[in-house]
Scaffold this motif. Structure first.
Motif, PDB file in Angstrom:
ATOM      1  N   GLU A  46     -10.266   9.532  14.062  1.00 40.21           N
ATOM      2  CA  GLU A  46     -11.158   9.597  12.634  1.00 40.21           C
ATOM      3  C   GLU A  46     -12.484  10.361  12.987  1.00 40.21           C
ATOM      4  OE1 GLU A  46     -11.486   5.495  11.999  1.00 40.21           O
ATOM      5  OE2 GLU A  46      -9.309   5.115  11.068  1.00 40.21           O
ATOM      6  N   ASN A  47     -12.695  10.271  14.196  1.00 37.65           N
ATOM      7  CA  ASN A  47     -14.055  11.245  14.531  1.00 37.65           C
ATOM      8  C   ASN A  47     -13.829  12.736  14.398  1.00 37.65           C
ATOM      9  OD1 ASN A  47     -15.133   8.558  16.813  1.00 37.65           O
ATOM     10  ND2 ASN A  47     -15.665   8.958  14.712  1.00 37.65           N
ATOM     11  N   SER A  78       1.973  -6.953  18.849  1.00 36.84           N
ATOM     12  CA  SER A  78       1.181  -8.060  18.464  1.00 36.84           C
ATOM     13  C   SER A  78       0.925  -7.721  16.839  1.00 36.84           C
ATOM     14  CB  SER A  78       0.281  -8.187  19.306  1.00 36.84           C
ATOM     15  OG  SER A  78      -0.958  -7.356  19.058  1.00 36.84           O
ATOM     16  N   SER A  79       0.272  -8.791  16.035  1.00 34.14           N
ATOM     17  CA  SER A  79      -0.416  -8.366  14.786  1.00 34.14           C
ATOM     18  C   SER A  79      -1.550  -7.611  14.984  1.00 34.14           C
ATOM     19  CB  SER A  79      -0.482  -9.970  14.287  1.00 34.14           C
ATOM     20  OG  SER A  79      -1.477 -10.690  15.127  1.00 34.14           O
ATOM     21  N   ASP A  80      -2.398  -7.771  16.186  1.00 38.29           N
ATOM     22  CA  ASP A  80      -3.365  -6.782  16.121  1.00 38.29           C
ATOM     23  C   ASP A  80      -3.154  -5.519  16.461  1.00 38.29           C
ATOM     24  OD1 ASP A  80      -5.269  -8.995  16.131  1.00 38.29           O
ATOM     25  OD2 ASP A  80      -5.428  -9.392  18.109  1.00 38.29           O
ATOM     26  N   GLN A  81      -2.327  -5.223  17.112  1.00 35.60           N
ATOM     27  CA  GLN A  81      -1.570  -3.795  17.282  1.00 35.60           C
ATOM     28  C   GLN A  81      -1.027  -3.275  15.886  1.00 35.60           C
ATOM     29  OE1 GLN A  81       1.098  -4.939  20.611  1.00 35.60           O
ATOM     30  NE2 GLN A  81       0.143  -3.498  21.907  1.00 35.60           N
ATOM     31  N   MET A  82      -0.201  -3.813  15.237  1.00 34.93           N
ATOM     32  CA  MET A  82       0.151  -3.697  13.881  1.00 34.93           C
ATOM     33  C   MET A  82      -0.941  -3.340  13.082  1.00 34.93           C
ATOM     34  SD  MET A  82       3.311  -6.431  12.762  1.00 34.93           S
ATOM     35  CE  MET A  82       5.072  -6.338  13.456  1.00 34.93           C
ATOM     36  N   ASN A  83      -1.903  -4.052  13.119  1.00 38.39           N
ATOM     37  CA  ASN A  83      -2.998  -3.795  12.237  1.00 38.39           C
ATOM     38  C   ASN A  83      -3.760  -2.560  12.502  1.00 38.39           C
ATOM     39  OD1 ASN A  83      -5.183  -4.753  10.223  1.00 38.39           O
ATOM     40  ND2 ASN A  83      -6.404  -5.129  11.848  1.00 38.39           N
ATOM     41  N   GLU A  84      -3.718  -2.001  13.903  1.00 37.64           N
ATOM     42  CA  GLU A  84      -4.515  -0.783  14.086  1.00 37.64           C
ATOM     43  C   GLU A  84      -3.445   0.270  13.745  1.00 37.64           C
ATOM     44  OE1 GLU A  84      -7.440  -0.191  15.302  1.00 37.64           O
ATOM     45  OE2 GLU A  84      -7.814  -2.364  15.296  1.00 37.64           O
ATOM     46  N   ILE A  85      -2.291   0.079  13.713  1.00 35.49           N
ATOM     47  CA  ILE A  85      -1.310   1.208  13.165  1.00 35.49           C
ATOM     48  C   ILE A  85      -1.555   1.270  11.597  1.00 35.49           C
ATOM     49  CG2 ILE A  85       1.038   1.898  13.077  1.00 35.49           C
ATOM     50  CD1 ILE A  85       1.441   0.503  15.851  1.00 35.49           C
ATOM     51  N   ALA A 144       0.716  -1.241  -0.053  1.00 34.96           N
ATOM     52  CA  ALA A 144      -0.062   0.055   0.142  1.00 34.96           C
ATOM     53  C   ALA A 144       0.796   1.189   0.057  1.00 34.96           C
ATOM     54  CB  ALA A 144      -0.923  -0.087   1.186  1.00 34.96           C
ATOM     55  N   GLY A 145       2.188   1.101  -0.006  1.00 37.02           N
ATOM     56  CA  GLY A 145       3.187   2.273  -0.149  1.00 37.02           C
ATOM     57  C   GLY A 145       3.238   2.985   1.233  1.00 37.02           C
ATOM     58  N   LEU A 146       2.978   2.197   2.319  1.00 37.30           N
ATOM     59  CA  LEU A 146       2.960   2.827   3.758  1.00 37.30           C
ATOM     60  C   LEU A 146       4.448   2.711   4.352  1.00 37.30           C
ATOM     61  CD1 LEU A 146      -0.265   1.068   5.437  1.00 37.30           C
ATOM     62  CD2 LEU A 146       0.049   3.370   4.089  1.00 37.30           C
ATOM     63  N   LEU A 203      -3.142   4.030   6.863  1.00 35.31           N
ATOM     64  CA  LEU A 203      -3.805   3.626   5.519  1.00 35.31           C
ATOM     65  C   LEU A 203      -5.098   5.054   5.413  1.00 35.31           C
ATOM     66  CD1 LEU A 203      -4.723  -0.012   5.086  1.00 35.31           C
ATOM     67  CD2 LEU A 203      -3.680   1.645   3.480  1.00 35.31           C
ATOM     68  N   ASN A 204      -5.545   5.548   6.712  1.00 32.41           N
ATOM     69  CA  ASN A 204      -6.680   6.577   6.713  1.00 32.41           C
ATOM     70  C   ASN A 204      -5.986   7.921   6.995  1.00 32.41           C
ATOM     71  OD1 ASN A 204      -8.632   4.577   6.629  1.00 32.41           O
ATOM     72  ND2 ASN A 204      -8.802   4.335   8.605  1.00 32.41           N
ATOM     73  N   LYS A 205      -4.582   7.947   6.747  1.00 31.56           N
ATOM     74  CA  LYS A 205      -4.023   9.088   6.710  1.00 31.56           C
ATOM     75  C   LYS A 205      -4.281   9.875   8.130  1.00 31.56           C
ATOM     76  CE  LYS A 205      -3.386   9.651   1.738  1.00 31.56           C
ATOM     77  NZ  LYS A 205      -3.432   8.250   1.581  1.00 31.56           N
TER      78      LYS A 205
END
Length: 281
Positions: free
Chosen positions: A167-168, A129-136, A116-118, A141-143
């Motif tokens: 995001e809010n 953890s993988s779940d923490q990585m996913n949140e980051i 994704a070019g991140l 991705l949402n800039k």
């Protein structure tokens, strides 16, 4: 009639197992050396250190003219090797992120980020953890500014609530604190969105069900301080909230020793009396 065991390796046959095994090893080494030479790779692969599944991944990489030296190490499982090989086939630069300590899920998230070019260096760390990585990764991705939740002491659910808050468009500094559970963070986030009092959620360690009852009261502009106390469970809170909502005097059943069923009965009796009084008027 005497029977003999014959071992077939390639085009050769052997009556001795040891000779057959040694010849098979020789053919494997010859094949790998030729592949390495064709790829101009100056590295030696000790076949005895790898299982058949790992060797298969190395061979597939060599046949694709990939730099297998990146993953041709017995510390990588065959599945890890496969993930790295597929990434190299896509032309991704993985060298600085290759670490056998990463679990498969973590490796996939790093690769998804690269695709994704991140800037995956932000989360490609073993302390996440993988779940923490996913949140980051989702934040990137949402800039949004992920700096607010990069502390690995936040669990993934806390990170999620902080990400949602950013995001809010609210000031997450009010609740982006390790000491708040993700349930408290959720309630604080929603309270910020609705411009409600925040302090009431942090004054005690309320359970989610209790905080939901407090929130319902706030949204109806009720005096929630009457029941926002740890001595009431969520069911008791509900009965007091309903009493306030129906404009009855709840003082008679504020005793926390009353069960929620007893509170409910008192509330219903008071509501019935109020209706009778209104009819008489």
């Amino acid at each position: 009639m005497e029977t003999k065991t014959i071992y077939i390796v390639g085009n050769a046959t052997f009556e001795n197992y040891t000779e057959a095994r040694d010849y098979e090893k020789y053919l494997k080494e010859k094949e790998f050396n030729e592949l390495l030479e064709n790829n101009n790779l100056n590295c030696k692969i000790d076949l005895d250190k790898f299982n058949d599944y790992q060797l298969k991944e190395i061979k597939l990489g060599l046949k694709q003219n990939l730099d297998v030296s990146i993953y041709a190490s017995p510390k990588f499982s065959a599945v890890q090797m496969s993930i790295i090989r597929e990434s190299l086939e896509k032309g991704l630069d993985l060298k600085q992120y290759i670490n056998s300590k990463f679990y498969i899920g973590q490796m996939r998230l790093i690769i998804e980020g690269l695709e994704a070019g991140l800037d995956v260096s932000i989360y490609a760390k073993t302390e996440y953890s993988s779940d923490q990585m996913n949140e980051i990764k989702l934040g990137l991705l949402n800039k949004i500014n992920v700096e607010h939740y990069l502390n690995p002491k936040f669990n993934s659910l806390q990170m999620k609530q902080i990400r949602f808050g950013i995001e809010n468009g609210i000031d997450v500094s009010y609740y982006a604190k390790i000491e708040y559970s993700h349930e408290q963070m959720q309630m604080l986030r929603l309270a910020l969105i609705d411009n409600l009092d925040l302090e009431i959620y942090t004054s005690y360690k309320f359970q989610l069900s209790q905080m939901l009852e407090i929130r319902k009261g706030q949204l109806k502009n009720l005096n929630v301080t009457i029941y926002a106390k740890p001595e009431y469970d969520s069911s008791q809170m509900r009965e007091i909230r309903l009493g306030l909502l129906h404009n009855i005097d709840v003082e008679s059943y504020l005793n926390p020793k009353f069960s929620d069923n007893k509170m409910k009965q008192i509330r219903l009796d008071l509501e019935k009396m109020k209706k009778v009084w209104l009819i008489k008027i």
